[in-house]
Design a protein around this motif. Structure first.
Motif, short mmCIF file in Angstrom:
data_model
loop_
_atom_site.label_atom_id
_atom_site.label_comp_id
_atom_site.label_asym_id
_atom_site.label_seq_id
_atom_site.Cartn_x
_atom_site.Cartn_y
_atom_site.Cartn_z
N SER A 107 0.82 -1.21 0.00
CA SER A 107 0.00 0.00 0.00
C SER A 107 0.86 1.27 0.00
O SER A 107 0.62 2.21 -0.77
N VAL A 108 1.87 1.28 0.87
CA VAL A 108 2.71 2.49 0.99
C VAL A 108 3.47 2.75 -0.30
O VAL A 108 3.64 3.91 -0.73
N ARG A 109 3.92 1.70 -0.96
CA ARG A 109 4.62 1.90 -2.24
C ARG A 109 3.70 2.47 -3.30
O ARG A 109 4.16 3.12 -4.25
N LYS A 110 2.40 2.23 -3.15
CA LYS A 110 1.42 2.79 -4.07
C LYS A 110 1.08 4.24 -3.74
O LYS A 110 1.05 5.10 -4.65
N THR A 111 0.87 4.53 -2.45
CA THR A 111 0.36 5.85 -2.07
C THR A 111 1.46 6.87 -1.77
O THR A 111 1.27 8.07 -1.94
N GLY A 112 2.59 6.42 -1.27
CA GLY A 112 3.70 7.31 -0.97
C GLY A 112 3.60 8.01 0.38
O GLY A 112 4.52 8.74 0.78
N LYS A 113 2.51 7.82 1.10
CA LYS A 113 2.36 8.42 2.42
C LYS A 113 1.70 7.42 3.37
O LYS A 113 0.84 6.64 2.94
N ALA A 114 2.07 7.49 4.65
CA ALA A 114 1.51 6.55 5.61
C ALA A 114 1.26 7.24 6.94
O ALA A 114 2.10 8.02 7.43
N ILE A 115 0.12 6.94 7.54
CA ILE A 115 -0.22 7.41 8.88
C ILE A 115 -0.72 6.22 9.67
O ILE A 115 -1.53 5.42 9.18
N ILE A 116 -0.23 6.09 10.90
CA ILE A 116 -0.56 4.94 11.73
C ILE A 116 -1.33 5.44 12.95
O ILE A 116 -0.86 6.33 13.67
#
Length: 639
Positions: A564-573
């Motif tokens: 998912s992160v490689r697709k979106t480029g941003k991550a929030i946990i």
């Protein structure tokens, strides 16, 4: 008694030569180990300590395997992963100790309970020293054994000192056996240096207990003639005490008795010594000739958990719309129907149905033997769950609140988690953890403490957010022979509904669920946080996000996260746990290490305040991250 004595004398020489690393001597105490072992049937479990070599020789374990164990070699019992007597073996019905002495007393309870549930006329004997009777586990285990009338012989070797601390600084009662009165338990004092008294008394008791199941507390009066371990020495022991007990040596006194009775000649005694010496030497050479254990990274990692391929049972088409709490109850009930060796234990879980009523009606369906109220003693019940697993049962323990797990922390992280890695034994135990804030329950009933356990290799941690997931994952957790901490958010119990298949079905542990799909950002959460994230996305339909419900925290579905992160480029946990040391920190680090070149912004963590969970609604609302999540999400999107 002669064989363990001669082995010990040889080990002391090897210790001085640097050929073994440590030794805990039982010289002077052999009559207890040998006598108790001889009194039990081969198929009956014994749980010895590190001074009970006579238990291992009494069960006829090949000496080279013991020697290989002490040298950390492959032919031992722990593949070089543990030393001395920290091992068990189902082949010889021996369950070794861990350094945290108390839990094995509760393990004996679980082993005995399994015998009792199957109506087997077996006894279980467990050893401890007088020092360990000061531990809370001693009280808990004896109390449980007494309340449940379990066939356990609690063998306390009172040798005068806990390392260097004398009994006068350990307890104030005259005898440890006196403690039996407080548990309504039969107790006896036995001369631990008299092999005939040990064997005769224990044999009589064991036979009686097989026919009239109950626990018995035995205090063996004896003395430790060497140091706690050899490096400790015995300078703290008055010389006159050493001299007095030297005259009571169980081996020399019994040898003299046999000779005086005409049952042992000098020639026979010498022949025995020669035979044992030859056996020791030949087995030592075999152990010495064995190659050292080779480090194999994949084997080490693979042995942390028992390999297990769960039977995939598909969800049926028939569904009903029920609450999270109903789904958990349904999964438990269907598992109880599937496994007649599954036992549920916990405070108030029987007729009362548990404080959340998840097991309501279970006593009528399965009986009080399998649905067991427990005293308030989390540590002993975790340990008893381990004992049930050792003796071919499954156990589900309900922590009344996840917060209370601190009272059972030691056996979870030091026994359940490590037992397969140490000696290939499974811990077929599920611990249910009602957790979470949002219900104004204050600091002691509101924690979500999953990070205490995701840190510990050997444990699995599951944390569902929806009814259908909860049922399928709970069933899988019960199927799994590894220990599972199963977190259930109290605020979701009766507020979250879902369509749940009515049949018995499984879901894979370690697989996340992708709830929403988008290209702009990845939201990662679990438990109540998933519902907060869903609410935020519903209120902001313009936000185009992947929403990942982890469902399982250990093992963690890193591939779903990375994809998912490689697709979106941003991550929030988003986690309900406090920030520092929470699982969000590790997930953030994993993303930074494995997806750095795909990131358009730093990974963001959103968590509760670093305070205990407060009581009043205003303070609790401020504590929880729900109100802050939307702003943090939008800030990251705009970066």
């Amino acid at each position: 008694m002669l064989k363990p004595r001669m082995i010990e004398e040889k080990m002391l020489i090897l210790l001085r030569q640097g050929k073994i690393s440590k030794w805990f001597s039982g010289i002077g105490q052999e009559a207890i180990s040998v006598g108790v072992t001889a009194s039990l049937l081969k198929e009956e479990y014994i749980l010895p300590m590190h001074r009970n070599l006579g238990v291992f020789t009494g069960r006829d374990i090949p000496l080279y395997r013991l020697f290989s164990q002490w040298q950390g070699k492959e032919s031992g019992f722990t593949k070089g992963r543990d030393r001395s007597f920290h091992f068990g073996t189902q082949e010889f019905n021996i369950v070794g100790m861990i350094s945290h002495l108390g839990p094995q007393l509760g393990v004996a309870d679980g082993i005995a309970l399994a015998h009792k549930l199957r109506n087997e006329q077996n006894v279980c004997a467990v050893f401890t020293g007088e020092g360990a009777t000061s531990e809370g586990d001693f009280h808990e285990a004896l109390n449980v054994a007494s309340v449940w009338e379990l066939p356990v012989i609690f063998c306390v070797e009172n040798n005068g000192y806990g390392l260097s601390t004398p009994t006068s600084e350990q307890f104030r009662c005259e005898n440890i056996a006196d403690k039996g009165i407080g548990y309504g338990m039969e107790s006896h004092i036995i001369d631990g240096n008299n092999i005939l008294e040990v064997y005769t008394k224990v044999s009589e008791l064991a036979e009686d207990i097989r026919n009239n199941p109950r626990p018995v507390l035995l205090e063996f009066k004896t003395f430790r003639m060497r140091g706690h371990e050899e490096a400790s020495g015995t300078k703290y022991v008055p010389q006159e005490l050493m001299d007095t007990w030297a005259l009571k040596d169980p081996l020399s006194n019994y040898r003299n008795f046999l000779k005086n009775e005409g049952l042992l000649s000098e020639e026979e005694d010498d022949k025995l010594k020669l035979l044992i010496k030859a056996e020791i030497e030949s087995h030592l050479q075999k152990a010495f000739a064995e190659e050292p254990v080779e480090a194999d990274e994949s084997r080490e990692l693979d042995d942390v958990y028992q390999s297990f391929k769960d039977e995939v049972v598909e969800a049926g088409s028939e569904k009903e719309n029920i609450r999270l709490i109903d789904a958990i109850s349904q999964g438990l009930k269907q598992s109880m129907e599937r496994y007649d060796n599954l036992v549920i234990m916990g405070q108030d879980v029987a007729e009362y149905g548990g404080v959340f009523k998840i097991t309501e009606g279970f006593v009528e369906a399965f009986g009080r033997e399998r649905v067991r109220n427990t005293p308030i003693c989390e540590s002993a019940i975790v340990s008893a769950s381990m004992g049930l697993s050792i003796n071919k049962c499954k156990a589900v323990m309900e922590m009344q609140f996840a917060d209370f797990v601190s009272s059972g922390f030691n056996p979870i992280v030091n026994y359940l988690a490590k037992v397969h890695y140490r000696w290939d034994e499974n811990a077929d135990v599920v611990i249910r953890m009602p957790c979470g804030a949002g219900v104004q329950a204050g600091p002691f009933h509101s924690q979500t403490n999953e990070a205490w356990f995701t840190k510990t290799p050997g444990l699995k941690v599951v944390y569902p957010a929806f009814p259908a997931d909860a049922k399928g994952l709970l069933i899988s957790a019960i199927n799994d022979p590894n220990p599972v901490l199963f977190f259930e958010h109290k605020a979701l119990y009766r507020s979250v509904y879902g369509d749940v298949p009515t049949n018995y079905y499984t879901l894979p542990i370690g697989k996340a669920s992708l709830l929403r799909e988008g290209n702009d950002i990845t939201i990662i959460s679990y438990g109540a946080g998933v519902h907060w994230a869903l609410e935020t996305l519903d209120n902001n339909p313009d936000i185009n996000a992947d929403l990942i419900d982890l469902r399982s925290l250990q093992p963690l579905d890193t591939e779903a996260i990375y994809r998912s992160v490689r697709k979106t480029g941003k991550a929030i946990i988003l986690q309900e746990d406090t920030m520092f040391g929470g699982i969000a920190s590790d997930i953030s680090a994993l993303i930074m290490e494995n997806c750095f070149e795909h990131l358009d912004a730093a990974v963001k963590r959103v968590a509760s305040m670093d305070t205990p969970v407060p009581f009043s609604k205003a303070l609790e609302d401020q504590f929880l991250p729900k109100g802050r999540f939307e702003k943090e999400l939008k800030d990251l999107l705009e970066y």
